[in-house]
Design a protein around this motif. Sequence first.
Motif, PDB file in Angstrom:
ATOM      1  N   ARG A 513      60.014  69.251  88.307  1.00 35.49           N
ATOM      2  CA  ARG A 513      60.138  70.643  88.690  1.00 35.49           C
ATOM      3  C   ARG A 513      61.282  70.865  89.088  1.00 35.49           C
ATOM      4  NH1 ARG A 513      56.577  69.394  93.143  1.00 35.49           N
ATOM      5  NH2 ARG A 513      58.024  70.598  94.632  1.00 35.49           N
ATOM      6  N   VAL A 514      61.738  72.132  88.911  1.00 33.06           N
ATOM      7  CA  VAL A 514      63.034  72.515  89.272  1.00 33.06           C
ATOM      8  C   VAL A 514      63.419  72.384  90.860  1.00 33.06           C
ATOM      9  CG1 VAL A 514      65.026  74.403  89.015  1.00 33.06           C
ATOM     10  CG2 VAL A 514      63.295  73.926  87.251  1.00 33.06           C
ATOM     11  N   VAL A 515      64.275  71.754  91.198  1.00 36.48           N
ATOM     12  CA  VAL A 515      64.424  71.673  92.808  1.00 36.48           C
ATOM     13  C   VAL A 515      65.829  71.375  93.170  1.00 36.48           C
ATOM     14  CG1 VAL A 515      62.329  70.240  92.942  1.00 36.48           C
ATOM     15  CG2 VAL A 515      64.288  68.839  92.373  1.00 36.48           C
ATOM     16  N   ASN A 516      66.206  71.683  94.424  1.00 36.01           N
ATOM     17  CA  ASN A 516      67.407  71.629  94.862  1.00 36.01           C
ATOM     18  C   ASN A 516      67.594  70.045  95.656  1.00 36.01           C
ATOM     19  OD1 ASN A 516      69.690  71.785  96.777  1.00 36.01           O
ATOM     20  ND2 ASN A 516      69.982  73.620  95.917  1.00 36.01           N
ATOM     21  N   LEU A 517      68.667  69.311  95.137  1.00 35.39           N
ATOM     22  CA  LEU A 517      68.882  68.045  95.943  1.00 35.39           C
ATOM     23  C   LEU A 517      68.980  68.097  97.273  1.00 35.39           C
ATOM     24  CD1 LEU A 517      70.646  65.862  93.217  1.00 35.39           C
ATOM     25  CD2 LEU A 517      68.328  66.050  93.365  1.00 35.39           C
ATOM     26  N   ASN A 518      69.786  69.212  97.760  1.00 31.02           N
ATOM     27  CA  ASN A 518      70.197  69.131  99.058  1.00 31.02           C
ATOM     28  C   ASN A 518      69.007  69.182 100.286  1.00 31.02           C
ATOM     29  OD1 ASN A 518      72.723  69.134  98.592  1.00 31.02           O
ATOM     30  ND2 ASN A 518      73.093  71.284  98.743  1.00 31.02           N
ATOM     31  N   LYS A 519      67.781  69.999  99.683  1.00 29.18           N
ATOM     32  CA  LYS A 519      66.684  70.355 100.272  1.00 29.18           C
ATOM     33  C   LYS A 519      65.872  69.180 100.471  1.00 29.18           C
ATOM     34  CE  LYS A 519      66.020  75.204  99.348  1.00 29.18           C
ATOM     35  NZ  LYS A 519      65.038  76.325  98.820  1.00 29.18           N
ATOM     36  N   ILE A 520      65.908  68.092  99.437  1.00 21.21           N
ATOM     37  CA  ILE A 520      65.132  66.955  99.561  1.00 21.21           C
ATOM     38  C   ILE A 520      65.750  65.850 100.316  1.00 21.21           C
ATOM     39  CG2 ILE A 520      64.425  65.116  97.986  1.00 21.21           C
ATOM     40  CD1 ILE A 520      64.260  66.689  95.672  1.00 21.21           C
ATOM     41  N   VAL A 521      66.875  66.015 100.156  1.00 22.62           N
ATOM     42  CA  VAL A 521      67.974  65.104 101.317  1.00 22.62           C
ATOM     43  C   VAL A 521      67.586  65.504 102.455  1.00 22.62           C
ATOM     44  CG1 VAL A 521      70.279  64.283 101.815  1.00 22.62           C
ATOM     45  CG2 VAL A 521      69.714  64.441  99.229  1.00 22.62           C
ATOM     46  N   GLU A 522      67.673  66.840 102.798  1.00 19.33           N
ATOM     47  CA  GLU A 522      67.481  67.169 104.253  1.00 19.33           C
ATOM     48  C   GLU A 522      66.089  66.956 104.661  1.00 19.33           C
ATOM     49  OE1 GLU A 522      68.297  71.444 103.698  1.00 19.33           O
ATOM     50  OE2 GLU A 522      70.623  71.227 104.025  1.00 19.33           O
ATOM     51  N   ARG A 523      64.930  67.124 103.836  1.00 19.22           N
ATOM     52  CA  ARG A 523      63.708  66.712 104.182  1.00 19.22           C
ATOM     53  C   ARG A 523      63.575  65.251 104.609  1.00 19.22           C
ATOM     54  NH1 ARG A 523      61.170  68.887  99.926  1.00 19.22           N
ATOM     55  NH2 ARG A 523      60.914  66.908  98.937  1.00 19.22           N
ATOM     56  N   MET A 524      64.376  64.437 103.780  1.00 17.15           N
ATOM     57  CA  MET A 524      64.164  62.962 104.051  1.00 17.15           C
ATOM     58  C   MET A 524      64.957  62.431 105.103  1.00 17.15           C
ATOM     59  SD  MET A 524      63.962  61.410 100.415  1.00 17.15           S
ATOM     60  CE  MET A 524      63.647  59.810 100.812  1.00 17.15           C
ATOM     61  N   GLY A 525      65.804  63.357 106.024  1.00 22.01           N
ATOM     62  CA  GLY A 525      66.868  62.989 106.866  1.00 22.01           C
ATOM     63  C   GLY A 525      66.155  61.977 107.869  1.00 22.01           C
ATOM     64  N   LYS A 526      65.059  62.563 108.572  1.00 19.81           N
ATOM     65  CA  LYS A 526      64.601  61.712 109.766  1.00 19.81           C
ATOM     66  C   LYS A 526      63.964  60.496 109.173  1.00 19.81           C
ATOM     67  CE  LYS A 526      63.009  65.641 112.486  1.00 19.81           C
ATOM     68  NZ  LYS A 526      61.800  66.484 113.233  1.00 19.81           N
ATOM     69  N   VAL A 549      68.284  70.958  89.747  1.00 18.73           N
ATOM     70  CA  VAL A 549      68.090  70.155  88.665  1.00 18.73           C
ATOM     71  C   VAL A 549      66.352  70.064  88.407  1.00 18.73           C
ATOM     72  CG1 VAL A 549      69.929  68.598  89.211  1.00 18.73           C
ATOM     73  CG2 VAL A 549      67.848  67.889  90.331  1.00 18.73           C
ATOM     74  N   LYS A 550      66.044  69.353  87.368  1.00 14.12           N
ATOM     75  CA  LYS A 550      64.760  69.380  87.269  1.00 14.12           C
ATOM     76  C   LYS A 550      64.307  67.946  86.733  1.00 14.12           C
ATOM     77  CE  LYS A 550      61.148  71.516  83.943  1.00 14.12           C
ATOM     78  NZ  LYS A 550      60.799  72.216  82.879  1.00 14.12           N
ATOM     79  N   ILE A 551      63.370  67.638  87.957  1.00  6.84           N
ATOM     80  CA  ILE A 551      63.169  66.213  88.188  1.00  6.84           C
ATOM     81  C   ILE A 551      61.732  66.134  89.137  1.00  6.84           C
ATOM     82  CG2 ILE A 551      64.714  66.068  90.213  1.00  6.84           C
ATOM     83  CD1 ILE A 551      65.126  62.945  89.289  1.00  6.84           C
ATOM     84  N   ASP A 552      61.078  64.931  88.952  1.00  7.27           N
ATOM     85  CA  ASP A 552      60.072  65.017  89.810  1.00  7.27           C
ATOM     86  C   ASP A 552      60.633  64.441  91.307  1.00  7.27           C
ATOM     87  OD1 ASP A 552      57.775  63.916  91.337  1.00  7.27           O
ATOM     88  OD2 ASP A 552      56.806  63.439  89.469  1.00  7.27           O
ATOM     89  N   PRO A 553      60.303  65.552  92.568  1.00  2.00           N
ATOM     90  CA  PRO A 553      60.830  65.094  93.589  1.00  2.00           C
ATOM     91  C   PRO A 553      60.573  63.806  94.042  1.00  2.00           C
ATOM     92  CG  PRO A 553      59.498  67.417  93.470  1.00  2.00           C
ATOM     93  CD  PRO A 553      59.338  66.759  92.068  1.00  2.00           C
ATOM     94  N   THR A 554      59.423  62.976  93.894  1.00  2.37           N
ATOM     95  CA  THR A 554      59.157  61.846  94.134  1.00  2.37           C
ATOM     96  C   THR A 554      60.113  61.070  93.640  1.00  2.37           C
ATOM     97  OG1 THR A 554      57.509  61.274  92.597  1.00  2.37           O
ATOM     98  CG2 THR A 554      56.624  62.411  94.506  1.00  2.37           C
ATOM     99  N   GLN A 555      60.635  61.206  92.418  1.00  2.68           N
ATOM    100  CA  GLN A 555      61.587  60.182  91.932  1.00  2.68           C
ATOM    101  C   GLN A 555      62.844  60.285  92.550  1.00  2.68           C
ATOM    102  OE1 GLN A 555      61.482  61.497  87.669  1.00  2.68           O
ATOM    103  NE2 GLN A 555      60.572  59.534  87.303  1.00  2.68           N
TER     104      GLN A 555
END
Length: 817
Positions: A513-526, A549-555
Motif C-alpha cells: 500500500r502507499v504509506v508514509n514511513l513517518n506514520k508507521i514509525v510514530e505508531r510503533m513508538g511505544k 512509499v509503496k510497501i506492505d506496512p507489516t514489512q
Amino acid sequence: VGNPIGFRILTSDVTQYRKAQMALAESERKYRMIVENMTESIWTMNFDLRHTYQSPSEVKMTGYTPEEILEVPIEKLLPPESLEKAFSILNRALEDERSGRRVEGPYTMELQVRRKDGTLIWEEITTTFQRDEEGRPIGLLCVGRDVTKRKELEKELEERERKYRMIVENMGEAVWIFDLDLTHEELVSPGDLHVTGFTPEEIKAMAIEDFVYPDSLALGLKILEEELARERSGEPVDPHRTRTFEVKFRCKDGGYIWEEIKGRFLRDEEGKATKLLMVGRNITERKKVEEALAESERKYRMIVENMYESVWVLDLDLKNKDYISPSEVTLTGYTPDEIARMPLEELVLPESLELGKQIIAEELAREASGEPVDPHRSRTFEIKLRHKDGRIVWEEITATFQRDVNGRPTGILLVGRDITERKHAEEEREKLERQLIQAQKMESIGRLAGGIAHDFNNILAVILGTVDVLKIKLDPHDPLRPTIGEIEQAALRARDITSQLLAFSRKQIVEPRVVNLNKIVERMGKTITRLIGEDIQVHYYLKKGLAPVKIDPTQVEQILMNLVVNARDAMPSGGTLIIETNNVTLDKDYCQEHLGFTPGDYVLLTVSDSGEGIPPEIMPHIFDPYFTTKEAEKGTGLGLATVYGIVKQNGGFINVYSELRRGTTVKVYLPPSTEEEEREEKVAAAYASSVPHRVLVVEDDPSVLEVTVQMLQLIGCEAWAATTPEEALKFLREGGPKIDVVLTDVIMPGMTGKELMERAKGINPKIAFIFMSGYTANVIAHHGILEEGILYLQKPFTLADLTAQMNLLNGTPETGR
C-alpha cells in the motif's frame, strides 16, 4: 912564448840577468809545484806521440811513474781505436798548419788509456801545439783528466735514455713536453703517429689549434691557468701533482680521437715550473662505448620515463631512493623529488610496507643461505599507496635485485603497475559473486521454505485452530489453559519463523500500500520504547514532507523491529538509538562506489546505535541466513536476512556502516511512490461488523478440514466439509443447504481452487470464495489467486484471522463473486 903572464878580467853587470834567471827559476818552481800537485795529468809529446815530459799525477791515473811512462810506447798506452783517433786528429791539425791555416785553439778528445795493471780508463785530453820563437809547431802540450766515472755515468744515462726512449717510442701513449705558453713542443713522442697519424715533426710544425678541438683546447688552457695561478699564489703546492682531463684531437685522415691527458710541471733545481709534461692515452674506444652507453641510457631513460609503469631503485634497507621514474606522478600524484624526500611510511600503507619488507627479508635470507639461487628471479606482489589527493591506489610490484660484478645484491629494482581499476573490478566482481551467492542462498532457502511451507503451515493451522477452539471451550479457570497458552506461543513462533524465511527469500505474500514511513514509525513508538528498555535513549528525526512509499506496512514493521532488536542487543550497558527518515538523491558517483545501487530519488530510513559495532571479519556475513553472533536462544540469525529480503523485494537497497566500539548505522533506501497515500480510515471500515454465513470448507487435509469447520462454527457460522473439489461440486449441485461462502484450499488433487470457483459459479453465480493455502506467494500467484478482489488466508491462521476475512464479506456481498 905563450906562457901565462897574468889575468885579464872582464866584468859585466849581470844583475838583471841573474834576477831574471832567479825569477824564472821561481816561476818554474811555482808552476812545477802547481803542475805536480794537480789532479790532472800534464805531459809533452813529440809528433810521434812519444812522451817528453810527464807530471807526477799520472801515477794516480795510469799507475806509471813519470820516468816509466817516458819509456812506454804510445801503442801500449792507447788501444787501437783511441790511437787511431789521436793520430787522425793530430794529422788534420798538422795538415792545417802546413796549409797555412794556423790552429789557435786546443783540441779536446776523449780517449781510452790502458793503465799499468791492464785496465782501461777514460781520459779527457786537451791538446795544443808547442811552438818555437817563430811560431812553428815543435811538439804537443797535453792535459789529461780522468773522466772514467763520468763516462760510466754517461753510459748509464745513455742506457737509461735508450731504454726510456724505447719505451716512450713504443708505448701506446703519446708524450709531449711543451713550454708553459704551449707555443713550442720540445718533445713529441712517436706514439702520436699511431693515434693521430701525424709524425712528431709534423706536429711540431703545427699550431696547437690545428690539431686540438676548440672545446678541449679551452679546457686545457683553463686547467693550465688554474695551475699556474696556484704556482704564483705563494701557497705550498705538491710539486708532483697531476691533473687529468680529456681532450679531443683531430687526426690526419680527418677523423678524431679522444685522449685522456695527465699533465704535470717539469721543474728546475729550485722547484720552479719550467715545462709542461703531458702523457696522453687513447680512450676513443672507451668514449665510443661511453657515448653508446649514454645513448643507450638516453634511449632507455626515455622509454622508462615515458612508460606507464613506475620504476624505483632502492637500497637494500629501503632508506635511499636512487631513482624514481616521472610516471609516478600519474600513479600517486607525487613528483619523484617529492617522493625522494618522503619516508616510505607516508606513502605506503602499513600492511603493504610490512609485506614488502617481509618479501625482501625472505629473498635476502635465500641469498645468505649459500644455496644456488636464480640471480634473475623476481617477486610480484600488490601494495596500497596513498595518493596525493588522499585516495588509496593499488600497484602491482615486480621486484628483483640489482647486483655487483660478483653477483651480490646491492639494490632493489621495483617496477610498479597501476591496478587500481583492476582491484576495483575485482572488488565489484567479488561483490557480485557475494550477491550471486546471497541470491543463491536466498533461492535455496526460498525453495526450502516453499517446499516445507505447505505441509508445515497445514500442521500449524491445525495446532493454532485447535488451540483457539480449546480456549473457547475450556472454562476460564481450567488448569489446562496455561498449557494451551504455551502451545499457542510455540505455534505462533513457528509461524513467525516460517514467515521470516519467506520474507527473506522474497516469497512472502504481501499487500503493498502507499504509506508514509513517518506514520508507521510514530505508531510503533511505544512498542519500540518497551522493547529497548530504560537504559537506552531513543531519538527520532523524521523528515517533514517525506515522500510516500509503496510497501506492505507489516514489512516496514518487520524492518524496524529487527533493526531495533539488533541495536538493543549491541548496547547491553545502555546507549543511544537514533531513528531517522529523509528524502535523498543518489548520484552516479555514489552508486559506482556502492555496487548494486541505482541512481535516483529514494526515501531513506536510518537506524543508528552507539553500541559495540560489527567486527570487519563479520561484515561479509551479516545478511547470511542463520548467521548470528548472539548466544543460543537469543537470536535465529534471520533478522538482517529478513530485512535484506524485504528491502530487495520492494526494489530498495541497504547499507551497513559500523566501527568497533563506536556503533552501527543501517540505511534502508526505498523508492518513492507517485501514488497518493491511502487513508487509514478506509482500511479500518472493512472490519466494522460481523454477519453469520453458511460456509462450505473444501480441504484435502482432514485435520485442517476438521479444525477449520470447528473455528467457523465458533464464530457463528454454519459450516459443511468437503475433502475434494468434486465432492464440493456434488454438494452444491444436489441442492442441499444454500451456501454463501466457499472456503477452499488453493492446490488440491485433481482440481485447483480457482478451477473449483469457476465451476461453482456456473451452479451459483452469487456464491463468494475465500482461498487459503500454506504454499508460497510464487506458487499461489501462479494459480491466479493473488489478483485484485480475491480474498486470501495464509496458513496457518488464527481464529482472529479467520474472523477478519469473514467480516470482509460484510457489506461487500459481491466480493469473490
